[in-house]
Design an enzyme around this catalytic site. Structure first.
Site, PDB file in Angstrom:
ATOM      1  N   GLY B  54      37.902   6.862  20.469  1.00 40.14           N
ATOM      2  CA  GLY B  54      37.540   7.725  19.358  1.00 40.14           C
ATOM      3  C   GLY B  54      38.738   8.480  18.833  1.00 40.14           C
ATOM      4  N   SER B  55      38.702   8.887  17.567  1.00 38.04           N
ATOM      5  CA  SER B  55      39.729   9.765  17.028  1.00 38.04           C
ATOM      6  C   SER B  55      39.450  11.196  17.482  1.00 38.04           C
ATOM      7  CB  SER B  55      39.743   9.683  15.498  1.00 38.04           C
ATOM      8  OG  SER B  55      40.174   8.394  15.096  1.00 38.04           O
ATOM      9  N   GLY B  56      40.370  12.090  17.192  1.00 37.39           N
ATOM     10  CA  GLY B  56      40.197  13.480  17.591  1.00 37.39           C
ATOM     11  C   GLY B  56      40.909  13.825  18.886  1.00 37.39           C
ATOM     12  N   HIS B  57      41.583  12.821  19.482  1.00 37.00           N
ATOM     13  CA  HIS B  57      42.332  13.048  20.720  1.00 37.00           C
ATOM     14  C   HIS B  57      43.836  12.972  20.477  1.00 37.00           C
ATOM     15  CE1 HIS B  57      38.496  12.521  22.639  1.00 37.00           C
ATOM     16  NE2 HIS B  57      38.411  11.268  22.262  1.00 37.00           N
ATOM     17  N   LYS B 105      39.446   3.214  28.382  1.00 33.45           N
ATOM     18  CA  LYS B 105      38.972   4.401  29.092  1.00 33.45           C
ATOM     19  C   LYS B 105      37.496   4.191  29.465  1.00 33.45           C
ATOM     20  CE  LYS B 105      40.061   7.570  25.992  1.00 33.45           C
ATOM     21  NZ  LYS B 105      40.305   6.595  24.906  1.00 33.45           N
ATOM     22  N   ASP B 110      33.323   2.669  24.894  1.00 35.70           N
ATOM     23  CA  ASP B 110      34.617   1.981  24.902  1.00 35.70           C
ATOM     24  C   ASP B 110      34.522   0.685  25.686  1.00 35.70           C
ATOM     25  OD1 ASP B 110      35.080   4.942  24.498  1.00 35.70           O
ATOM     26  OD2 ASP B 110      37.102   4.204  24.120  1.00 35.70           O
ATOM     27  N   HIS B 219      35.260  14.830  24.854  1.00 39.51           N
ATOM     28  CA  HIS B 219      34.475  14.517  23.666  1.00 39.51           C
ATOM     29  C   HIS B 219      33.543  15.642  23.278  1.00 39.51           C
ATOM     30  CE1 HIS B 219      35.583  10.585  25.367  1.00 39.51           C
ATOM     31  NE2 HIS B 219      35.749  10.265  24.113  1.00 39.51           N
TER      32      HIS B 219
END
Ligand SMILES: Nc1ncnc2c1ncn2[C@@H]1O[C@H](COP(=O)(O)OP(=O)(O)O)[C@@H](O)[C@H]1O
Ligand SMILES: Nc1ncnc2c1ncn2[C@@H]1O[C@H](COP(=O)(O)OP(=O)(O)O)[C@@H](O)[C@H]1O
Ligand SMILES: [Mg+2]
Ligand SMILES: [Mg+2]
Ligand SMILES: [Mg+2]
Ligand SMILES: [Mg+2]
Lengths: 205, 333, 333, 205
Positions: B54-57, B105, B110, B219
């Site tokens: 996911g994005s945001g990391h 991960k 995922d 998350h």
């Protein structure tokens, strides 16, 4: 009162489902925020929007299911994307070659779809996942008088199954990280599964 | 929600465009499906490394694409795993003939998406191996959970395996090294504040003024338990204890100590935590041979930290020290 | 106040201890008075660069100590300029016989303390020059203010002058280059949230849900005006406009575009801003030849950003590209 | 009622000043937060704590002032550190060689100290700085009947001067960044100056 699921009816179903998901997007994400990461509504809304854009006029139910499945796989992401995608892709395989599905045909297709979800996600009933809505929905189709009645019973069973996830500890997916803290919350994926089956019962009812 | 964004649905695409504009020498951004490759991909004869999530990391994973680390990264929507078509397209794009390693991960999303992608890639005749990273001791690794999450060890594995791939190791060896790193690494995190996913528009949970979430993921999901906030030194102890208890770190072991910021925690606090964590490691007879301190695996603007301890072999040290040239990690060249 | 600290009065000392433990190969931390030097200081025959300022802006300045950038940094209390004895001791420690350049951000406190330190150093026979950085267009540069603040250009000057010093330039040339960089750079910042100084224990100001502080500094002081929050693209315009209006950036100029995070703003948002800022630069006929994106000059956990635009000469590009080996900025070696 | 400032009395002053600063630390920092960076109270508290630790038993007022000045320079930082440091260092120079200071001697010393602050900080009266408290404090010492009365008047003048900074726009220091937004706020440095002089008046009163 339809006694067969044909492409127009299935298309109507998806339209209703997409609208319901869109309308309940915030609710689904809130359920997911409580025991997951809060994206389930947004994920499905993105997916069903893409489904409606891609759907076109498929030749038969199998083609329709396949497009839905591949589109969900390609746009939803997360855990629910491959799982719902697999549901529809396996339904496509089971429905291959049929112009319409009667109650038995739908039963076969949904059972195959759910088996695919189980094969991919390895969840058992009681693990607090979409399986807890889907499995009773399949079982409720067993001995139905008419297609609309079958679908109505199936939807009701899914709804009950979803609600019954509240007291459970999760054993699959993100909610399993929470242990006891998941108790008291309804599973978002089970809830969205119930929504999809409710939309079908309405479309055919 | 106060963010520098234009619309929630454009966050990932616009950020990717910004990355492409800022680092044309290092990376290429591909769209529809979205993925990032190193500028010179595919590298002939080299095992390619691909990760995603996911994005945001950020900077994970796109910021780690470049020479000596990842060949490609697939960004999903914020906090949502990417889709198989992205992974498949990226796998094709970076395959240099020596195979592609997927570093995954351990989150259901995922794992499932990467599995599908690997199946599709293999159907096309591509040589793909996958390693699942699961280093988070906050989650019990049992039949009754989705298993440990993949957190800080991911970045260490990406760097170390990147070094090995660059040095010419074959796919089986790089995959084995990746598993070895994962097996020798443990992590634990804690948060002081939640974060707000753009689409949701509100914080993913609420924490009282005196509370922290212990055993947090990345998350925005709740952690293992909510407990009263503690001084930094005690927090460092509370993170190090389960890490040290889980793996038989032994007197004399060399370790890499990674103190990660989850986004909203200032560097000055990370160094305060590092100081105590290093002291604890030393008091257990460990030699902190390498370190990493900073916001490398974030959860948007979440205030929090995670600590990762990796037991190093000499091989790992060599590949850690090898040159790396990516937007977020760079040395030796 | 939720922070990973032990006690407000120990924040700086403990963070310094953490830095020392994390980067023994790059830096040395000296205490009482507190300063950081590169591990191999003094470097014989090289002009030494020294900067400093309040803590809470990490990685600035301590994270920029190392080969190719600063020889020393003096950290003050959080948001409080350091004292002359620190600067004097650091000046002595890094003087390699070719003189010491003090790079001073234009704040009354920094200027006065550095002035005193330079006077004392000169009394001891040390060769000291000082350049004051004042690139913040949010402040009117007039007789009626303390003058423009020093912000993002400081880091660019430290890197570029560090490259020049490493290449053998003498004190007068390095100082002249520093002035040239300062003269060719302009910055502007905006904040979405305040920050909390540990000693104060409460936010330095309050902002409503729909508000932002335009023309913010880096010390939690209020900005030029409080205005409604805008989409990221409009924010980028609002930051670029006064920058471009202030310096005659001309068609064909090469520029360095630096999008800085103030601490609490995720990288993904900085890239969204970068995308638009680069587009604006290009639409003015500028060539964005170099870029820097990240939280390099922070204000603790403040959510916000600043943009710095530097008109580059070929000399500046050469020294920007030169190797740098510091905890926070590293490339080419 | 003292008519000379000797080392014990000046030491008592600093004790009172340090206690006042410590007690008012939050207030001073709040004033600074409104138009500056919110550290003025912490800065001075750190400095005066160090002063009390370092002071010992100085030989004469000049030695005492010098220790105070150097300690403030070495521990306060910010704008106020060099400025208050300079105040005391210049007072030390002006008081050199005297065992005690009478009203005239204190006047000379404070005037020299304030001149040093002006030389270093380049602030003029009305710029909304500590100078707006210190300058009237010096002026009020001009024609005093007794030392206690002189110090009381000086402290009152400083207090008035500090209060009179509220309507001003700042032209020096951090508050100058604010333009019109500084109006309505009292200057923190002027306030701390008034506190220091109030402590002296109390110590000698
Ligand atoms: N292994 C699994 N088998 C079946 N369903 C699962 C499994 N893991 C998760 N789910 C379902 O997926 C839902 C979460 O979907 P979503 O929020 O979209 O993905 P993610 O958890 O990756 O954010 C859960 O509520 C659950 O019903
Ligand atoms: N140039 C100057 N001349 C005299 N006093 C000044 C000057 N600049 C600032 N000051 C004083 O210093 C005070 C601020 O001190 P402090 O908060 O400790 O330092 P900083 O502004 O560096 O944070 C102001 O309130 C003002 O009275
Ligand atoms: Mg989810
Ligand atoms: Mg998700
Ligand atoms: Mg200050
Ligand atoms: Mg201040």
């Amino acid at each position: 009162m339809a006694d067969q699921l044909d492409v127009p009816l299935l298309t109507a179903w998806l339209g209703r489902a997409a609208a319901a998901i869109e309308a309940q997007q915030g609710y689904l994400s809130d359920l997911d925020a409580a025991i997951g990461d809060g994206d389930h509504g947004a994920n499905l809304a993105r997916g069903f929007k893409a489904v409606m854009a891609k759907l076109g006029t498929p030749a038969d139910p199998a083609a329709l299911f396949r497009t839905v499945g591949m589109t969900l796989i390609g746009t939803v992401g997360g855990a629910s994307g491959p799982l719902y995608g697999t549901l529809f892709v396996e339904m496509a395989k089971a429905a291959a070659g049929r112009a319409t599905l009667d109650a038995a045909g739908w039963h076969t297709a949904l059972a195959a779809g759910v088996a695919g979800v189980v094969a991919r996600g390895k969840a058992a009933p009681g693990d607090k996942t979409m399986i807890d809505a889907l499995t009773p929905a399949v079982a409720a189709l067993e001995a139905a008088a008419s297609l609309p009645e079958a679908l109505a019973r199936s939807a009701a069973a899914a709804r009950e199954g979803a609600e019954a996830t509240a007291p459970l500890v999760a054993r699959k997916g993100r909610a399993s990280y929470l242990g006891e803290r998941a108790i008291g919350h309804v599973d978002p994926g089970a809830t969205s599964s119930a929504m999809l089956l409710a939309a079908l019962a309405e479309a055919a009812g | 929600m106060k963010k520098f964004i234009n619309a929630p649905e454009n966050v990932v695409a616009e950020a990717l465009a910004g990355m492409a504009a800022a680092h044309p020498d290092l990376i290429r951004v591909h769209t529809d499906p979205d993925f990032i490759t190193r500028a010179d991909a595919p590298v002939r004869g080299k095992v390619a490394l691909l990760s995603g999530g996911g994005s945001g990391h950020e900077p994970m994973h796109g910021g780690f694409v470049g020479r000596g680390m990842l060949d490609a990264a697939c960004p999903g929507a914020v906090f949502t795993s990417p889709t198989p078509d992205q992974m498949l397209a990226a796998t094709r794009a970076v395959d240099g003939g020596a195979g592609v390693l997927h570093i995954v991960k351990n989150y259901t999303g995922d794992v499932l998406n990467f599995e599908m992608a690997a199946d599709l890639a293999k159907e096309e005749g591509l040589d793909v191996a996958a390693v699942v990273i699961d280093d988070d001791v906050a989650v019990q690794d049992s039949l009754y959970t989705a298993g440990r999450r993949g957190v800080g060890a991911t970045i260490l594995a990406e760097k170390i395996c990147g070094g090995a791939a660059e040095a010419g190791a074959d796919l089986a060896s790089v995959a084995a090294l990746c598993r070895e790193v994962n097996g020798a690494a443990r992590s634990m995190g804690v948060a002081l504040s939640p974060c707000t996913v753009p689409h949701a528009g509100k914080p993913s949970f609420t924490l009282g003024e005196g509370e922290m979430e212990y055993g947090i993921g990345i998350h925005g999901e709740p952690g293992r338990k909510r407990i009263p906030i503690e001084p930094a030194d005690r927090v460092a102890e509370m993170l190090m204890e389960p890490i040290l208890a889980d793996l038989p770190f032994r007197q004399g072991d060399k370790v890499l100590l990674f103190v990660n910021g989850l986004g909203g925690t200032p560097l000055v606090e990370l160094y305060i935590l590092y100081r105590k964590a290093a002291e604890i490691a030393r008091s257990h007879g460990l030699t902190v041979a390498r370190s990493l301190v900073g916001p490398y695996m974030t959860s948007l603007e979440m205030a929090g930290t995670s600590i990762t301890l990796l037991r190093l072999t000499d091989d790992m040290i060599r590949h850690w020290d090898a040159p790396v040239v990516t937007p977020a990690l760079r040395w030796g060249a």
